[in-house]
Structures are given as structure tokens and as C-alpha cells.
Design an enzyme around this catalytic site. Sequence first.
Site, PDB file in Angstrom:
ATOM      1  N   PRO A 104      44.063-102.382  -7.474  1.00  0.00           N
ATOM      2  CA  PRO A 104      43.147-103.517  -7.471  1.00  0.00           C
ATOM      3  C   PRO A 104      42.143-103.524  -8.617  1.00  0.00           C
ATOM      4  O   PRO A 104      41.612-102.491  -8.998  1.00  0.00           O
ATOM      5  CB  PRO A 104      42.419-103.373  -6.121  1.00  0.00           C
ATOM      6  CG  PRO A 104      42.630-101.963  -5.715  1.00  0.00           C
ATOM      7  CD  PRO A 104      43.963-101.563  -6.278  1.00  0.00           C
ATOM      8  N   ASN A 105      41.939-104.736  -9.122  1.00  0.00           N
ATOM      9  CA  ASN A 105      40.949-105.061 -10.156  1.00  0.00           C
ATOM     10  C   ASN A 105      41.332-104.603 -11.557  1.00  0.00           C
ATOM     11  O   ASN A 105      40.635-104.931 -12.517  1.00  0.00           O
ATOM     12  CB  ASN A 105      39.547-104.515  -9.783  1.00  0.00           C
ATOM     13  CG  ASN A 105      39.035-105.130  -8.507  1.00  0.00           C
ATOM     14  OD1 ASN A 105      39.048-106.338  -8.358  1.00  0.00           O
ATOM     15  ND2 ASN A 105      38.617-104.316  -7.559  1.00  0.00           N
ATOM     16  N   ALA A 137      40.852 -98.237  -6.787  1.00  0.00           N
ATOM     17  CA  ALA A 137      40.002 -97.881  -5.633  1.00  0.00           C
ATOM     18  C   ALA A 137      40.816 -97.364  -4.447  1.00  0.00           C
ATOM     19  O   ALA A 137      40.313 -96.567  -3.641  1.00  0.00           O
ATOM     20  CB  ALA A 137      39.168 -99.088  -5.220  1.00  0.00           C
ATOM     21  N   GLU A 184      49.781 -89.276 -10.860  1.00  0.00           N
ATOM     22  CA  GLU A 184      48.544 -90.039 -10.645  1.00  0.00           C
ATOM     23  C   GLU A 184      47.772 -90.105 -11.954  1.00  0.00           C
ATOM     24  O   GLU A 184      47.577 -89.075 -12.608  1.00  0.00           O
ATOM     25  CB  GLU A 184      47.696 -89.333  -9.575  1.00  0.00           C
ATOM     26  CG  GLU A 184      46.336 -89.988  -9.365  1.00  0.00           C
ATOM     27  CD  GLU A 184      45.452 -89.250  -8.362  1.00  0.00           C
ATOM     28  OE1 GLU A 184      45.880 -88.211  -7.800  1.00  0.00           O
ATOM     29  OE2 GLU A 184      44.314 -89.707  -8.161  1.00  0.00           O
ATOM     30  N   HIS A 214      44.280 -91.994 -14.127  1.00  0.00           N
ATOM     31  CA  HIS A 214      43.058 -92.798 -14.132  1.00  0.00           C
ATOM     32  C   HIS A 214      42.526 -92.899 -15.557  1.00  0.00           C
ATOM     33  O   HIS A 214      42.636 -91.939 -16.330  1.00  0.00           O
ATOM     34  CB  HIS A 214      41.971 -92.157 -13.252  1.00  0.00           C
ATOM     35  CG  HIS A 214      42.397 -92.048 -11.830  1.00  0.00           C
ATOM     36  ND1 HIS A 214      42.394 -93.121 -10.979  1.00  0.00           N
ATOM     37  CD2 HIS A 214      42.887 -90.999 -11.132  1.00  0.00           C
ATOM     38  CE1 HIS A 214      42.861 -92.735  -9.803  1.00  0.00           C
ATOM     39  NE2 HIS A 214      43.168 -91.460  -9.871  1.00  0.00           N
TER      40      HIS A 214
HETATM   41  O1  CA2 Z   1      39.410 -94.717 -13.816  1.00  0.00           O
HETATM   42  C1  CA2 Z   1      40.281 -95.356 -13.243  1.00  0.00           C
HETATM   43  O2  CA2 Z   1      41.360 -95.654 -13.759  1.00  0.00           O
HETATM   44  C2  CA2 Z   1      40.025 -95.850 -11.815  1.00  0.00           C
HETATM   45  O3  CA2 Z   1      41.264 -95.787 -11.103  1.00  0.00           O
HETATM   46  C3  CA2 Z   1      39.564 -97.277 -11.957  1.00  0.00           C
HETATM   47  C4  CA2 Z   1      39.188 -97.900 -10.610  1.00  0.00           C
HETATM   48  C5  CA2 Z   1      38.206 -97.022  -9.842  1.00  0.00           C
HETATM   49  O4  CA2 Z   1      37.967 -97.559  -8.556  1.00  0.00           O
HETATM   50  C6  CA2 Z   1      38.717 -95.591  -9.708  1.00  0.00           C
HETATM   51  O5  CA2 Z   1      37.739 -94.828  -9.045  1.00  0.00           O
HETATM   52  C7  CA2 Z   1      39.017 -94.999 -11.060  1.00  0.00           C
HETATM   53  C8  CA2 Z   1      38.551 -99.282 -10.823  1.00  0.00           C
HETATM   54  C9  CA2 Z   1      39.437-100.271 -11.498  1.00  0.00           C
HETATM   55  C10 CA2 Z   1      38.703-101.553 -11.625  1.00  0.00           C
HETATM   56  O6  CA2 Z   1      38.674-101.926 -12.980  1.00  0.00           O
HETATM   57  C11 CA2 Z   1      37.787-102.874 -13.364  1.00  0.00           C
HETATM   58  C12 CA2 Z   1      37.926-103.355 -14.655  1.00  0.00           C
HETATM   59  C13 CA2 Z   1      37.045-104.291 -15.110  1.00  0.00           C
HETATM   60  C14 CA2 Z   1      36.025-104.768 -14.315  1.00  0.00           C
HETATM   61  C15 CA2 Z   1      35.897-104.291 -13.026  1.00  0.00           C
HETATM   62  C16 CA2 Z   1      36.781-103.348 -12.548  1.00  0.00           C
END
Ligand code: CA2
Length: 145
Positions: A9-10, A76, A97, A99
Amino acid sequence: MKILFLNGPNLNLLGTREPDVYGRTTLADIEAQVRARAAQLKVELDFRQSNQEGELVDWIQEAKGKFEAIVINAAAYTHTSVALRDAISAIGVPTVEIHLSNIHAREEFRHKSLIAPVCRGQICGFGAKSYILGLEAAVYVNVIE
Ligand code: CA2
């Protein structure tokens, strides 16, 4: 060799919102970089993103017999999803996995990954390069197995 990239997501917002946290590179830019490396490694790719937990579970289940490895940025859902963990565990396709950020250097709630114990390994903290390293790890686990 076929490798499935899954994005949670996102991640579709990458490069368009919160550039101070996640940079200006879009998910499409990252996909292009991964495709360029995949071509060098002669690997076929499927690259997907969903905001729906159930859709990600369906894609993991469908990977069995079609893909040699999965590389997943569960976003998330990393920290919340027993469903994703159970799906990864059930299908037995080697899963890496990844990130963008170093989840261990961020808020405490991001330190715990529910999927880490059922993945072959975790790569985090290298921005878009985490995706390239994830691809290389997915190839590596298939070569050594
Ligand atoms: O660091 C990562 O790749 C994460 O998976 C990114 C997730 C976060 O919840 C994890 O803890 C770590 C968030 C992705 C959301 O990305 C956005 C991009 C632009 C604006 C808002 C969110």
C-alpha cells in the site's frame, strides 16, 4: 527464471508525496531500473502494486508453479499482516523482503516485520537499490538451491 515483484500500500505514491522521506523516484522509475538489471541477468519479471491486502495474498498464492522467487515490499502490511505471512509460508516459493528505508532505524512500530521469519532474507535501507539487491538475491537463492 521468472521473478514476481510485489509492492504494497501507498507505494504508488512514491515520488509524488513526502519526497523528504521517500525521495523523488517513482515506482515506475524503480520498475525501469529493475527491468534493466533483469535483462542483464536474463530474468523475466512481473512487477505489481496493490493497496489491497487480499489482492497481495491472491498474487502470492498464484505464484506457486509460475515464479521461481518473489521479491516483496509489503510496505505497511510488513508490520501488521498475518495473512501475508501465512501466504508466503504456505506456498514455499523463496521470498525476499525488501524496503526502501532502514525500518530498524525508524519508529519502533516499524522494527517488527511479521513476514521476515518466512522470507529467505531482508534487504532494507538502500532506497531504489534495495529493489536491485532484492532481484540479485532472488536469482542467488535459485542458483544455490
Ligand atoms: O521503506 C519501505 O520501503 C517501507 O516498506 C515503506 C512503507 C512503510 O510503511 C514501511 O514501514 C517501510 C510506506 C510506503 C508508503 O510510501 C509512500 C510514498 C509516498 C508518500 C507516502 C507514502
